[in-house]
Design an enzyme around this catalytic site. Structure first.
Site, PDB file in Angstrom:
ATOM      1  CD  GLU A  49       1.213  10.091  -4.804  1.00 21.11           C
ATOM      2  OE1 GLU A  49       0.371   9.408  -5.420  1.00 21.11           O
ATOM      3  OE2 GLU A  49       1.391  11.308  -4.998  1.00 21.11           O
ATOM      4  NE  ARG A 274      -9.844   1.716  -5.626  1.00 19.32           N
ATOM      5  CZ  ARG A 274      -8.687   2.364  -5.502  1.00 19.32           C
ATOM      6  NH1 ARG A 274      -7.734   2.212  -6.375  1.00 19.32           N
ATOM      7  NH2 ARG A 274      -8.506   3.185  -4.501  1.00 19.32           N
ATOM      8  CE  LYS A 284      -3.093   7.541  -0.904  1.00 22.95           C
ATOM      9  NZ  LYS A 284      -1.665   7.380  -1.143  1.00 22.95           N
TER      10      LYS A 284
HETATM   11  P1  ATP Z   1      -6.265   6.327  -3.154  1.00 22.92           P
HETATM   12  O1  ATP Z   1      -7.098   5.947  -4.344  1.00 22.92           O
HETATM   13  O2  ATP Z   1      -6.919   6.095  -1.856  1.00 22.92           O
HETATM   14  O3  ATP Z   1      -5.661   7.695  -3.256  1.00 22.92           O
HETATM   15  P2  ATP Z   1      -3.880   5.255  -4.161  1.00 22.92           P
HETATM   16  O4  ATP Z   1      -3.990   4.076  -5.038  1.00 22.92           O
HETATM   17  O5  ATP Z   1      -3.635   6.546  -4.819  1.00 22.92           O
HETATM   18  O6  ATP Z   1      -5.087   5.289  -3.156  1.00 22.92           O
HETATM   19  P3  ATP Z   1      -1.285   4.611  -3.242  1.00 22.92           P
HETATM   20  O7  ATP Z   1      -0.535   5.177  -2.115  1.00 22.92           O
HETATM   21  O8  ATP Z   1      -0.802   4.887  -4.619  1.00 22.92           O
HETATM   22  O9  ATP Z   1      -2.765   5.086  -3.068  1.00 22.92           O
HETATM   23  O10 ATP Z   1      -1.508   3.058  -3.053  1.00 22.92           O
HETATM   24  C1  ATP Z   1      -0.514   2.151  -2.668  1.00 22.92           C
HETATM   25  C2  ATP Z   1      -0.942   0.779  -3.049  1.00 22.92           C
HETATM   26  O11 ATP Z   1      -2.182   0.435  -2.436  1.00 22.92           O
HETATM   27  C3  ATP Z   1      -1.147   0.648  -4.546  1.00 22.92           C
HETATM   28  O12 ATP Z   1      -0.526  -0.534  -4.982  1.00 22.92           O
HETATM   29  C4  ATP Z   1      -2.641   0.581  -4.706  1.00 22.92           C
HETATM   30  O13 ATP Z   1      -2.989  -0.186  -5.817  1.00 22.92           O
HETATM   31  C5  ATP Z   1      -3.081  -0.049  -3.389  1.00 22.92           C
HETATM   32  N1  ATP Z   1      -4.451   0.360  -3.056  1.00 22.92           N
HETATM   33  C6  ATP Z   1      -4.912   1.613  -2.900  1.00 22.92           C
HETATM   34  N2  ATP Z   1      -6.239   1.605  -2.650  1.00 22.92           N
HETATM   35  C7  ATP Z   1      -6.632   0.313  -2.643  1.00 22.92           C
HETATM   36  C8  ATP Z   1      -7.881  -0.364  -2.454  1.00 22.92           C
HETATM   37  N3  ATP Z   1      -9.017   0.306  -2.208  1.00 22.92           N
HETATM   38  N4  ATP Z   1      -7.893  -1.711  -2.521  1.00 22.92           N
HETATM   39  C9  ATP Z   1      -6.760  -2.392  -2.748  1.00 22.92           C
HETATM   40  N5  ATP Z   1      -5.560  -1.830  -2.943  1.00 22.92           N
HETATM   41  C10 ATP Z   1      -5.479  -0.495  -2.898  1.00 22.92           C
HETATM   42 MG    MG Z   2      -1.984   5.934  -6.471  1.00 23.85          MG
END
Ligand code: ATP
Ligand code: MG
Length: 573
Positions: A49, A274, A284
């Site tokens: 995102e 994760r 984020k």
């Molecule tokens: P955050 O929790 O940091 O806001 P998010 O999951 O909202 O991260 P996205 O931009 O939606 O951020 O993530 C893009 C991809 O990265 C998704 O497929 C998500 O599952 C993966 N991802 C995000 N954080 C992690 C993590 N700590 N470990 C592994 N994969 C991750």
């Molecule tokens: Mg997300």
């Protein structure tokens, strides 16, 4: 096909060969799918995102997605999940592109969930026509209350049995902009008593009179994440939709939608745990808070666990890929020690980084029996274990700098560096003896007067005489001035988010950045560009910061030579 083309073809599929790492359940699942014969290739996607910079957790996901597609002869799409027009910005899209490329990956298609808005709208109409969705005209609070809990079923909305024709009409008028935000929502008609709350008639579309970075003012209704995500995967013919465990409970909803909609393919979602790292935060929202509240200098502050931050600090893409491969892929939650990341960088740099002399906290010494005004050029190996890396010339003169920490006025017996009347070897040069300590009235050491032993020159016959310590040094006359920034853990506790009553910023490590303004570097280091890494002998791996100019040189310590935190981490665990 010519030989050359042929070669090129294979290399495209075996990107970063040898980095496949240990077996894991996702690889095994895909292998089974391939063996069953109903798949020709594996198509994955990385779906960020664009509401912030990528961090190390994202790197884990990127490495996994690209590795699986590469290994099984397919490709990976970069899909921006831009369904929330409020938080998303172009600068994040740009930064994400840079970061994925930097990690060493090339995506096949660059996609945007917003490109599918029209298709998703048609899918929504389809659901309504098939009585699988309806317009609810209650407000968000009423819908929330009726949702029930984990132990109690939900209650049907009074609008649940609204005729399809009426819902269709309302939905089209929502899209036409006739209603204000929150007036109606589109909900799937599944089961308000489902044990999985995600199946209790989830909201699929909301009214939002909001400008979108890519679609402008074309839309005033937006699909929510759960509706857009799975269908976007299906539209792109993603075979394996790899995501983190928090989406496991959403899978039944995704599967329900895929089953009931006329989508062109059936992606399979597989969840993994994760990445969590100790002494930092990987979210984020929290990283944005650190930036917004000024706790760090920006998203690319070298202490940040963002890819932009660690790149600036001196981490290499190879080390990040090796780290992501080493930690593996499982379904169990764990916290990886930060030292594992640091070791990946050390292992990457140790065999390749040229060795250089640099004094971080200088103490002047005068070699009283070295001729005044003379410069001798020593030929030192760039890498003692790798003679193929050649040598360089390093000047030595009567006045030198050594590290303040390498001298002690009142040294314990086991201190094998320099002390009054003690001896030490200058790396690549000769043995010196400390004859006289010059102090000010307060007893501060100002400089040392030493004499060199001409018989002890490194590499010369008769130079075998051994002393216990060898220290680094830099010629005062030739020294390049630099500011050196030493980074450490951003937080001083392993899990800064553990205490829910406290803001995680209370646990910031006040010593996460220590600036040394007077470092003295060997002359060659004036030519180093940012992104090039060297080992400062005995102190760590360093790279010029992006702030560095020829007038004011700034070096970042990417990582120390040894893990000083290993003991501390043990204490906490
Ligand atoms: P955050 O929790 O940091 O806001 P998010 O999951 O909202 O991260 P996205 O931009 O939606 O951020 O993530 C893009 C991809 O990265 C998704 O497929 C998500 O599952 C993966 N991802 C995000 N954080 C992690 C993590 N700590 N470990 C592994 N994969 C991750
Ligand atoms: Mg997300």
């Amino acid at each position: 096909m010519s030989k050359q083309q042929n070669d090129k073809d294979t290399s495209a599929h075996s990107e970063h060969e040898g980095e496949t790492g240990p077996a894991h359940f996702i690889r095994n699942r895909i292998r089974q799918d391939m063996a069953a014969g109903h798949l020709e290739q594996v198509i994955t996607r990385f779906p960020p995102e664009p509401n912030g910079y990528l961090h190390l957790g994202h790197a884990k996901s990127i490495v996994l997605n690209f590795a699986m597609a590469n290994e099984f002869g397919g490709y990976t799409n970069l899909r921006f999940d831009d369904t929330n027009p409020i938080k998303e910005e172009q600068r994040y899209i740009d930064a994400i592109r840079v970061d994925v490329r930097w990690l060493g990956y090339t995506w096949k298609n660059e996609c945007y969930a917003s490109d599918y808005f029209e298709t998703l709208y048609q899918y929504a109409l389809y659901l309504i026509e098939h009585e699988l969705a309806y317009i609810d005209s209650q407000d968000a609070e009423a819908i929330r209350v009726q949702r029930g809990t984990l132990t109690e079923p939900g209650q049907n909305s009074p609008f649940r049995d609204r005729p399809a024709s009426e819902s269709l009409d309302l939905f089209k008028r929502m899209r036409a902009g006739e209603f204000e935000d929150g007036k109606h929502v589109l909900r799937a008609r599944i089961d308000m008593a489902a044990p999985n709350i995600n199946l209790r008639d989830p909201v699929l579309y909301r009214i939002r009179h909001q400008h979108h970075a890519r679609t402008g003012d074309d839309w005033c209704i937006y699909p929510n994440y759960d509706f857009a995500h799975g269908q976007s995967d299906a539209i792109e013919h993603i075979t394996h939709s790899l995501c983190t465990l928090e989406f496991e409970d959403h899978r039944p909803l995704y599967d329900w939608l895929i089953e009931h909609l006329p989508v062109p393919s059936q992606p399979q979602q597989i969840e993994f745990s994760r990445l969590n790292l100790d002494f930092t935060v990987l979210s984020k929202r929290k990283l944005a808070q650190l930036v917004d509240e000024g706790h760090v200098a920006g998203w690319d502050d070298p202490r940040m666990p963002t890819l932009a931050g660690i790149r600036r600090r001196g981490y290499t893409p190879e080390s990040i890929r090796a780290f992501c491969t080493e930690i593996g892929v499982t379904k169990s939650e764990s916290i990886i020690p930060f030292g594992v990341l640091e070791n990946a960088l050390r292992n990457n740099l140790n065999p390749i980084a040229p060795r250089r002399l640099a004094v971080l906290k200088p103490l002047k010494i005068v070699l009283t029996n070295f001729p005044e005004g003379e410069t001798e050029w020593l030929e030192l190996p760039n890498h003692p274990q790798h003679p193929d890396q050649g040598t360089r010339k390093v000047p030595i003169t009567r006045e030198l700098y050594i590290e303040q920490d390498d001298f002690m006025l009142e040294a314990p017996r086991k201190f094998f560096r320099l002390k009054p009347e003690g001896e030490v070897r200058l790396r690549g040069a000769f043995i010196i003896r400390c004859d006289e300590v010059i102090q000010d009235d307060d007893g501060n050491v100002l400089e040392l007067h030493c004499s060199l032993d001409p018989e002890s020159r490194s590499g010369q016959p008769g130079s075998e005489r051994k002393v216990k310590g060898t220290i680094h040094w830099v010629s005062a006359e030739h020294a390049v001035d630099a500011e050196v920034r030493l980074y450490d853990r951003l937080f001083s506790v392993p899990n800064p988010s553990a205490d829910k009553d406290k803001d995680f910023t209370e646990f910031l490590n006040p010593e996460s950045l220590v600036t040394l303004p007077n470092a003295k570097l060997e002359p060659m280091l004036a030519e180093l560009n940012s992104g090039e890494l060297v080992q400062f002998e005995r102190t760590g791996y360093f790279t010029p910061d992006i702030d560095s100019t020829s007038e004011h040189r700034v070096f970042n310590r990417a990582v120390t030579l040894r893990d000083g935190w290993a003991k501390i981490e043990k204490q906490f665990s």
